[in-house]
Design a protein around this motif. Structure first.
Motif, PDB file in Angstrom:
ATOM      1  N   GLU A 124       8.590  -0.622  38.809  1.00  0.00           N
ATOM      2  CA  GLU A 124       8.657  -2.056  39.072  1.00  0.00           C
ATOM      3  C   GLU A 124      10.084  -2.514  39.354  1.00  0.00           C
ATOM      4  O   GLU A 124      10.312  -3.287  40.288  1.00  0.00           O
ATOM      5  N   ASP A 125      11.041  -2.054  38.541  1.00  0.00           N
ATOM      6  CA  ASP A 125      12.426  -2.503  38.736  1.00  0.00           C
ATOM      7  C   ASP A 125      12.923  -2.139  40.136  1.00  0.00           C
ATOM      8  O   ASP A 125      13.607  -2.933  40.784  1.00  0.00           O
ATOM      9  N   LYS A 174      13.214 -14.938  37.079  1.00  0.00           N
ATOM     10  CA  LYS A 174      12.301 -13.844  37.406  1.00  0.00           C
ATOM     11  C   LYS A 174      10.853 -14.310  37.258  1.00  0.00           C
ATOM     12  O   LYS A 174       9.981 -13.961  38.044  1.00  0.00           O
ATOM     13  N   TYR A 179       7.974 -14.477  40.136  1.00  0.00           N
ATOM     14  CA  TYR A 179       6.646 -13.862  40.044  1.00  0.00           C
ATOM     15  C   TYR A 179       5.530 -14.875  40.282  1.00  0.00           C
ATOM     16  O   TYR A 179       4.548 -14.576  40.964  1.00  0.00           O
ATOM     17  N   PRO A 193       1.839  -3.299  25.863  1.00  0.00           N
ATOM     18  CA  PRO A 193       0.824  -2.492  26.561  1.00  0.00           C
ATOM     19  C   PRO A 193      -0.603  -2.756  26.055  1.00  0.00           C
ATOM     20  O   PRO A 193      -1.545  -2.767  26.836  1.00  0.00           O
ATOM     21  N   ILE A 216       6.973  -4.550  29.395  1.00  0.00           N
ATOM     22  CA  ILE A 216       5.908  -3.598  29.080  1.00  0.00           C
ATOM     23  C   ILE A 216       6.419  -2.441  28.206  1.00  0.00           C
ATOM     24  O   ILE A 216       5.628  -1.758  27.557  1.00  0.00           O
ATOM     25  N   THR A 217       7.728  -2.214  28.157  1.00  0.00           N
ATOM     26  CA  THR A 217       8.232  -1.121  27.326  1.00  0.00           C
ATOM     27  C   THR A 217       8.386  -1.538  25.863  1.00  0.00           C
ATOM     28  O   THR A 217       8.664  -0.704  25.017  1.00  0.00           O
ATOM     29  N   ARG A 267       7.876   0.726  34.301  1.00  0.00           N
ATOM     30  CA  ARG A 267       9.046  -0.147  34.361  1.00  0.00           C
ATOM     31  C   ARG A 267      10.038   0.319  35.422  1.00  0.00           C
ATOM     32  O   ARG A 267      10.633  -0.478  36.148  1.00  0.00           O
ATOM     33  N   ASN A 301       7.053  -7.926  34.867  1.00  0.00           N
ATOM     34  CA  ASN A 301       7.835  -8.136  33.652  1.00  0.00           C
ATOM     35  C   ASN A 301       8.873  -9.218  33.905  1.00  0.00           C
ATOM     36  O   ASN A 301       9.616  -9.138  34.880  1.00  0.00           O
ATOM     37  N   PRO A 332       4.640   3.325  29.887  1.00  0.00           N
ATOM     38  CA  PRO A 332       5.342   2.062  30.162  1.00  0.00           C
ATOM     39  C   PRO A 332       6.728   2.270  30.784  1.00  0.00           C
ATOM     40  O   PRO A 332       7.147   1.507  31.646  1.00  0.00           O
ATOM     41  N   GLN A 333       7.415   3.335  30.357  1.00  0.00           N
ATOM     42  CA  GLN A 333       8.738   3.622  30.921  1.00  0.00           C
ATOM     43  C   GLN A 333       8.637   3.931  32.417  1.00  0.00           C
ATOM     44  O   GLN A 333       9.440   3.464  33.215  1.00  0.00           O
TER      45      GLN A 333
END
Lengths: 329, 329
Positions: free
Chosen positions: A82-83, B103, B107, B75, B69-70, A79, B96, A75-76
């Motif tokens: 995505e960011d 945001k 999306y 997840p 997701i983190t 992320r 996310n 997930p990290q």
């Protein structure tokens, strides 16, 4: 939904003119252009991305392939990717491959069909022809291979650091756990630790774990303490395995870290939440995701890539499953 | 890349005929159809999904919106959604929202532009006009609201169960931790526990946590034991908060579960990995994701939906931070 026709009507121009403004192709008089842009704004018109992607053979989508998002390391990474792409106006099509090559191929096919502009993949098979013949920019993440640029952590150095830190803290009979042999990342960290241990003045033995699953690791941890009760230091193949070893040690009332030190690998978020909290080798997962995205964006713009294999630094995170260096004096 | 023209050429038919076969529209002679399908197979032709989506105004993409997701709860949800839609030939565009409405809107816009066929959203604002006016099937996940069908766990019942279990195991001075007030899910579990505690013969106090973050929870856990040292049972707002309370208790050498019982909420994967492992109220996250996907697929097919608000059962997972019921006799 507002269409290109509505914009043309409002701006009193042809659809073709609006299209030229949208795609920045051909000549459009400055006044006309202003009128079109104004109409778009007034009507709150958002260009149809799919239509444009068809025209220009591209979309604003990037494909991301990971082994399994429920494995806490990933997930990290996701992320971070995505960011970085979000800031640049791109979005993710996302899939889990489960380390299954058919599923991976299926996703690559879908990515293509949706005209993704690039792919970031944590494949276990970077040498695969699937990637060699992929006709779009691709970056390997947490993996490295010859067919594409890549972002990965320096696993070998991580293995070395783990061994050096545990030796410096006076473990003398060390168990080195070897992760799944088919994973390059697992082999690297194992070989790094092996290199240091074999050159040092310590006893050690190697124990293999075929997966990174907690259940299997629990069994191996039980065996570890039955077979090698004299072990006073464990270098685990990742944090999940280290957690299983810690569990088993606490169950057996072994004093951690006084009588047994444990070092993990990854620094997944829950390693900090264990009690005692886990000392480990940190891979900068979020930053790795960001770097992979940056590299892909640069490739898409045909920028010169100075470094096509970006190796990220790993660091020792000292917590409570290792002794303080001073304690050994 | 093989195009529809190549197929037409190989099958000795017009492009329009190939298109009719592809889209199953209009009349095509059976022999011609066989010839077209054979040509597709020989040429390894994969229909251009974007072109077809433009034509049919739909894609094989589903939009999934999660807060983050983190956060280890999500997840599992994402995986459940993906596994279900993948079997049905659909793929995910994923984002996310960080509980940020701008945001989220951004999306939703992107999802529309990519012609997703439906959206699954864990929004914090199910009442928002964004959803009311969304012209496509939508399912709320881990949330519920009037504008769309939803799949969520029975949080109120979960709160009740947590309180009943801790009382049955003889905690007498209980701290009930209240999660972020803006989250319906957090309010539900709080109200369920409150209902039972206020009707029972126990002392209790309520402590608020504004976020579910571990750092904030650590601070609140310290305060808990300073302010209410007599606490012998904690009902935490989720597993992360429960983990922070467990940490602080172990630091203070409080015997868990003999002198202090702790119950979490969610059953995130790491709760099992704690030592002692965490007793908690389980939300079936993976199954919730699957249910939401099934519901969305049914909506897309215009099937009759028997139940538009699917409440999933929660269960008490007995581990080591609560006493055995027999121990109290």
């Amino acid at each position: 939904m507002v269409t290109i026709k509505d914009v043309a009507l409002a701006a009193k121009v042809s659809v073709a003119t609006v299209s030229r403004v949208l795609n920045k192709t051909g000549y459009v008089h400055e006044d006309t252009k202003t009128r079109v842009l104004k109409a778009m704004e007034q009507l709150n018109y958002h260009p149809n991305e799919v239509a444009r992607s068809l025209y220009k053979r591209e979309s604003r989508l990037i494909g991301l392939l990971l082994p399994d998002i429920t494995n806490p390391f990933f997930p990290q990474l996701a992320r971070g990717v995505e960011d970085e792409i979000h800031q640049n106006g791109f979005r993710l099509i996302f899939g889990n491959s489960d380390e299954n090559l058919d599923k991976e191929l299926d996703y690559l096919q879908t990515f293509k069909q949706n005209h993704v502009v690039g792919v970031i993949s944590a494949t276990n098979d970077p040498g695969s022809a699937n990637y060699k013949h992929l006709s779009m920019p691709i970056v390997f993440l947490d993996r490295t291979g010859e067919h594409a640029p890549s972002v990965f952590a320096d696993g070998r150095e991580g293995g070395r650091i783990a061994a050096l830190e545990i030796i410096q803290r006076n473990s003398k009979r060390i168990t080195l756990m070897k992760g799944p042999g088919h994973l390059q990342t697992a082999r690297d960290r194992f070989n790094g630790a092996l290199e240091i241990l074999s050159g040092a003045d310590v006893d050690f033995h190697v124990m293999s774990t075929e997966t990174f699953s907690f259940r299997e690791a629990q069994k191996r941890a039980e065996e570890l303490f039955s077979l090698y009760p004299e072990t006073d230091g464990v270098i685990a193949s990742n944090d999940i395995v280290a957690t299983a070893v810690l569990h088993e040690a606490l169950k057996r009332k072994i004093n951690v870290p006084d009588d047994l030190q444990i070092i993990g690998f990854d620094d997944i978020p829950q390693s900090e939440l264990l009690f005692p909290s886990l000392s480990t080798i940190r891979q900068p997962a979020y930053e790795m995701g960001k770097e992979a995205a940056k590299l892909l964006l640069a490739l898409m713009k045909n920028e010169n890539i100075e470094q096509s294999a970006v190796q990220m630094p790993v660091t020792f995170i000292e917590r409570q499953t290792t002794r303080k260096v001073d304690d050994n004096e």
